[in-house]
Design an enzyme around this catalytic site. Sequence first.
Site, mmCIF file in Angstrom:
data_model
loop_
_atom_site.group_PDB
_atom_site.id
_atom_site.type_symbol
_atom_site.label_atom_id
_atom_site.label_comp_id
_atom_site.label_asym_id
_atom_site.label_seq_id
_atom_site.Cartn_x
_atom_site.Cartn_y
_atom_site.Cartn_z
ATOM 1 N N SER A 144 28.652 44.744 10.387
ATOM 2 C CA SER A 144 29.282 43.279 11.446
ATOM 3 C C SER A 144 31.090 44.596 11.561
ATOM 4 C CB SER A 144 30.252 42.120 10.811
ATOM 5 O OG SER A 144 31.702 42.340 11.875
ATOM 6 N N TYR A 157 32.845 35.746 5.388
ATOM 7 C CA TYR A 157 32.021 36.820 6.514
ATOM 8 C C TYR A 157 32.602 38.496 6.265
ATOM 9 C CZ TYR A 157 30.007 37.822 10.540
ATOM 10 O OH TYR A 157 29.149 38.700 11.825
ATOM 11 N N LYS A 161 29.371 40.589 5.224
ATOM 12 C CA LYS A 161 28.900 41.783 5.824
ATOM 13 C C LYS A 161 29.433 43.189 5.140
ATOM 14 C CE LYS A 161 27.593 39.424 9.005
ATOM 15 N NZ LYS A 161 25.611 39.152 9.757
HETATM 16 P P1 NAI Z 1 23.769 32.966 16.550
HETATM 17 O O1 NAI Z 1 24.529 31.726 16.393
HETATM 18 O O2 NAI Z 1 23.665 33.483 17.970
HETATM 19 O O3 NAI Z 1 22.000 33.499 16.201
HETATM 20 C C1 NAI Z 1 21.973 33.225 14.936
HETATM 21 C C2 NAI Z 1 20.875 32.972 14.470
HETATM 22 O O4 NAI Z 1 20.465 33.115 12.494
HETATM 23 C C3 NAI Z 1 20.283 31.915 14.818
HETATM 24 O O5 NAI Z 1 18.612 32.384 14.741
HETATM 25 C C4 NAI Z 1 19.347 31.140 13.694
HETATM 26 O O6 NAI Z 1 18.670 30.446 14.087
HETATM 27 C C5 NAI Z 1 19.600 31.653 12.322
HETATM 28 N N1 NAI Z 1 20.066 31.672 10.852
HETATM 29 C C6 NAI Z 1 21.377 31.136 10.622
HETATM 30 N N2 NAI Z 1 21.171 30.133 9.656
HETATM 31 C C7 NAI Z 1 20.079 30.112 9.003
HETATM 32 C C8 NAI Z 1 19.200 30.106 8.013
HETATM 33 N N3 NAI Z 1 19.727 30.125 7.121
HETATM 34 N N4 NAI Z 1 17.865 30.950 7.970
HETATM 35 C C9 NAI Z 1 17.363 31.165 8.513
HETATM 36 N N5 NAI Z 1 17.659 31.091 10.344
HETATM 37 C C10 NAI Z 1 19.121 30.899 10.258
HETATM 38 O O7 NAI Z 1 24.358 34.266 16.318
HETATM 39 P P2 NAI Z 1 24.249 36.230 16.638
HETATM 40 O O8 NAI Z 1 25.829 35.952 17.549
HETATM 41 O O9 NAI Z 1 23.559 36.738 17.400
HETATM 42 O O10 NAI Z 1 24.280 36.974 15.548
HETATM 43 C C11 NAI Z 1 23.086 37.582 15.006
HETATM 44 C C12 NAI Z 1 23.799 38.644 13.881
HETATM 45 O O11 NAI Z 1 24.566 39.416 13.704
HETATM 46 C C13 NAI Z 1 24.597 37.847 12.775
HETATM 47 O O12 NAI Z 1 24.655 38.098 11.661
HETATM 48 C C14 NAI Z 1 26.315 37.351 13.191
HETATM 49 O O13 NAI Z 1 26.740 37.824 11.854
HETATM 50 C C15 NAI Z 1 25.893 38.939 13.377
HETATM 51 N N6 NAI Z 1 27.387 40.113 14.008
HETATM 52 C C16 NAI Z 1 27.736 38.761 15.668
HETATM 53 C C17 NAI Z 1 28.687 39.279 15.921
HETATM 54 C C18 NAI Z 1 28.681 38.877 17.296
HETATM 55 O O14 NAI Z 1 29.873 39.044 17.704
HETATM 56 N N7 NAI Z 1 27.901 37.905 17.850
HETATM 57 C C19 NAI Z 1 29.922 40.325 15.466
HETATM 58 C C20 NAI Z 1 29.015 41.031 14.177
HETATM 59 C C21 NAI Z 1 27.443 40.742 13.569
#
Ligand code: NAI
Length: 245
Positions: A144, A157, A161
Site C-alpha cells: 500500500s 497498517y 504494509k
Molecule cells: P476488502 O475489504 O474489499 O477485501 C478484503 C478481502 O480480504 C476480503 O475478501 C476478506 O474476506 C479477506 N480477508 C480479510 N481478513 C481475512 C482473513 N483473516 N483470512 C482470509 N481472508 C481475509 O479490501 P480490498 O480493498 O479489496 O483490499 C485488498 C487488499 O488491498 C488488502 O490487503 C488491502 O490492504 C490492500 N489495499 C487496498 C486499498 C484500497 O484502497 N482499497 C489501498 C491499498 C491497499
Amino acid sequence: MTDNNTAKVALVTGGSRGIGKACALEFAKAGYDVVINYAGNDEAANKTVSEIKDLGQNATAKKFDVSNKEAAEAAIAEIVAEFGRIDVLVNNAGITRDNLFMRMKDEEWLAVINTNLNSAYFVTHPVSKIMIKQRSGAIVNMASVSGIYGNAGQANYSAAKAGMVGFTKALAKELASRNIRVNAVAPGFIQTDMTKDLPVDKIVERIPLKTLGQPEDIAKTVKFLACDATYITGQVIGVDGGLVI
Ligand code: NAI
C-alpha cells in the site's frame, strides 16, 4: 479439481470481493484455474467461483483465516491435492483497524499485523516449497502507499504494509535462482468495501488523475507482474493515480 488438469493455477487470498476478486477474474481470463481464499462470506465466495467458471476455468473457494498458520498449511495441502500445482500466489487478504497511535489497542495492532503481514508468511511458506519443487512460480504481495510513505492513524497498517515491501525484496533475492519472481503492488485509494466510508471528494483532490482507482486497475497490474513481467522481480509498483510521485 479435474483429472489431467493442465491449466496453470493461481491462488488469491481474500479473493471473494474487492481487489482480490478482480485479480481472480483477471487470472481466469488469462486461462488460469483459480483458487480463492476468503474469511467468512460464503455467498460472495460462491458468486466469485461461478463467475470464474463462466469464463471457462476451474475454480474453488477455500474458507480459512490467513492469520492462522495451521489453517493456512492445511488449505495449501488440500489445494495441491486437488489441483496438483500452484503457479501464482497473490497475498491480497487484508484489513484495517485505524486509530491514532496513542489510542491504539493491542487487539487493533495485533489483528492488522497478523492478517496483513504474518499471513503472508503463513501462506507463502508452504506455497514456496511447492514452487521450488516446480522450479517456477510468481508471487505478488499487496502492499500500500501507506507502507511506503506512512499514514497518520494507520501505524499498524503502515507497519504491516512496509513489512510486505521488505518481505517482497528479500524473498525475490532468495527465490530468483529457483525461477520464482516476487513483486508487490502498492495501491493508492481503490473503490472497495475497505474505502467505502472515506471522504471521497477530499481524497480525489489529492489524486492527480482525479478519481479513485478501481479493483480492475490493480488486477491488471498484478496479472502483468505475475504473467508478463518475466524479467521483473523484487519491485514495488505504485498503482495510485499519481498520488505518490
Ligand atoms: P476488502 O475489504 O474489499 O477485501 C478484503 C478481502 O480480504 C476480503 O475478501 C476478506 O474476506 C479477506 N480477508 C480479510 N481478513 C481475512 C482473513 N483473516 N483470512 C482470509 N481472508 C481475509 O479490501 P480490498 O480493498 O479489496 O483490499 C485488498 C487488499 O488491498 C488488502 O490487503 C488491502 O490492504 C490492500 N489495499 C487496498 C486499498 C484500497 O484502497 N482499497 C489501498 C491499498 C491497499
